[in-house]
Write a protein that holds these residues in place. Structure first.
Motif, short mmCIF file in Angstrom:
data_model
loop_
_atom_site.label_atom_id
_atom_site.label_comp_id
_atom_site.label_asym_id
_atom_site.label_seq_id
_atom_site.Cartn_x
_atom_site.Cartn_y
_atom_site.Cartn_z
N LEU A 28 0.83 -1.20 0.00
CA LEU A 28 0.00 0.00 0.00
C LEU A 28 0.87 1.25 0.00
CD1 LEU A 28 -2.85 1.18 0.02
CD2 LEU A 28 -2.80 1.01 2.52
N GLU A 29 1.93 1.25 0.80
CA GLU A 29 2.84 2.40 0.82
C GLU A 29 3.55 2.59 -0.52
OE1 GLU A 29 5.41 1.83 4.20
OE2 GLU A 29 3.74 2.05 5.61
N ALA A 34 3.88 5.70 -5.48
CA ALA A 34 3.88 5.72 -6.94
C ALA A 34 2.83 6.70 -7.47
CB ALA A 34 3.62 4.32 -7.49
N TYR A 35 1.64 6.69 -6.89
CA TYR A 35 0.60 7.61 -7.35
C TYR A 35 0.91 9.05 -6.95
CZ TYR A 35 -2.61 4.46 -9.55
OH TYR A 35 -3.18 3.57 -10.43
N ALA A 36 1.35 9.27 -5.73
CA ALA A 36 1.59 10.63 -5.27
C ALA A 36 2.76 11.30 -6.00
CB ALA A 36 1.85 10.63 -3.76
N ALA A 47 -7.62 10.37 -12.36
CA ALA A 47 -7.87 10.10 -10.94
C ALA A 47 -7.64 8.63 -10.65
CB ALA A 47 -9.30 10.48 -10.57
N ALA A 48 -7.53 8.31 -9.35
CA ALA A 48 -7.35 6.91 -8.94
C ALA A 48 -7.81 6.73 -7.51
CB ALA A 48 -5.88 6.49 -9.08
N GLU A 79 10.93 4.63 -15.04
CA GLU A 79 10.59 4.73 -13.61
C GLU A 79 9.47 3.76 -13.23
OE1 GLU A 79 9.37 7.71 -10.00
OE2 GLU A 79 10.29 8.55 -11.80
N MET A 80 8.44 3.65 -14.06
CA MET A 80 7.35 2.75 -13.71
C MET A 80 7.77 1.30 -13.83
SD MET A 80 4.51 3.30 -12.36
CE MET A 80 3.94 1.90 -11.40
N ARG A 81 8.63 0.99 -14.78
CA ARG A 81 9.14 -0.38 -14.87
C ARG A 81 9.91 -0.75 -13.60
NH1 ARG A 81 11.27 -1.10 -21.09
NH2 ARG A 81 9.19 -1.17 -22.01
N ASP A 82 10.72 0.17 -13.10
CA ASP A 82 11.45 -0.08 -11.84
C ASP A 82 10.48 -0.24 -10.68
OD1 ASP A 82 13.91 0.03 -13.10
OD2 ASP A 82 14.29 2.12 -12.55
N ARG A 83 9.50 0.64 -10.60
CA ARG A 83 8.51 0.55 -9.52
C ARG A 83 7.74 -0.76 -9.59
NH1 ARG A 83 7.11 5.21 -6.57
NH2 ARG A 83 8.16 7.12 -7.25
#
Length: 106
Positions: A28-29, A34-36, A47-48, A79-83
């Protein structure tokens, strides 16, 4: 805040994550961060929302994008691939699925 409407011309993505209660808070964190700090700043993001079940074994994520291509472009960033690699380590599985709103009530 996501607005669900049959008339909306947005891309809806619902992602479900399966994990153990021991990793739920960590996941969750990671998703919140990732979203923030990244996803919400990407072109086309609208939105999400994140939802956790009582047993802390599933997280459901609902996101809206202006276009399907915007969501796919975000996924392809370094960045998203790493996340996503780190997120994958925290859960048994996760699967993003694109949907069209078929009907709404209430």
């Amino acid at each position: 805040m996501p607005k669900i409407s049959k008339e909306a011309t947005v891309q809806t993505v619902i992602t479900t994550f399966e994990m153990t209660p021991g990793t739920c808070q960590d996941l969750l964190e990671a998703l919140t961060d990732a979203y923030a700090n990244f996803i919400s700043k990407q072109p086309g993001f609208i939105a999400a929302g994140l939802h956790v079940n009582d047993a802390q074994t599933r997280i459901a994520n609902y996101s809206q994008w202006q276009r399907r291509e915007d969501f796919l472009a975000m996924l392809r960033t370094d960045e998203m691939r790493d996340r996503n690699r780190k997120i994958n380590e925290l859960c048994k599985s996760f699967e993003p699925v694109m949907y069209d709103v078929a009907e709404t009530f209430g």
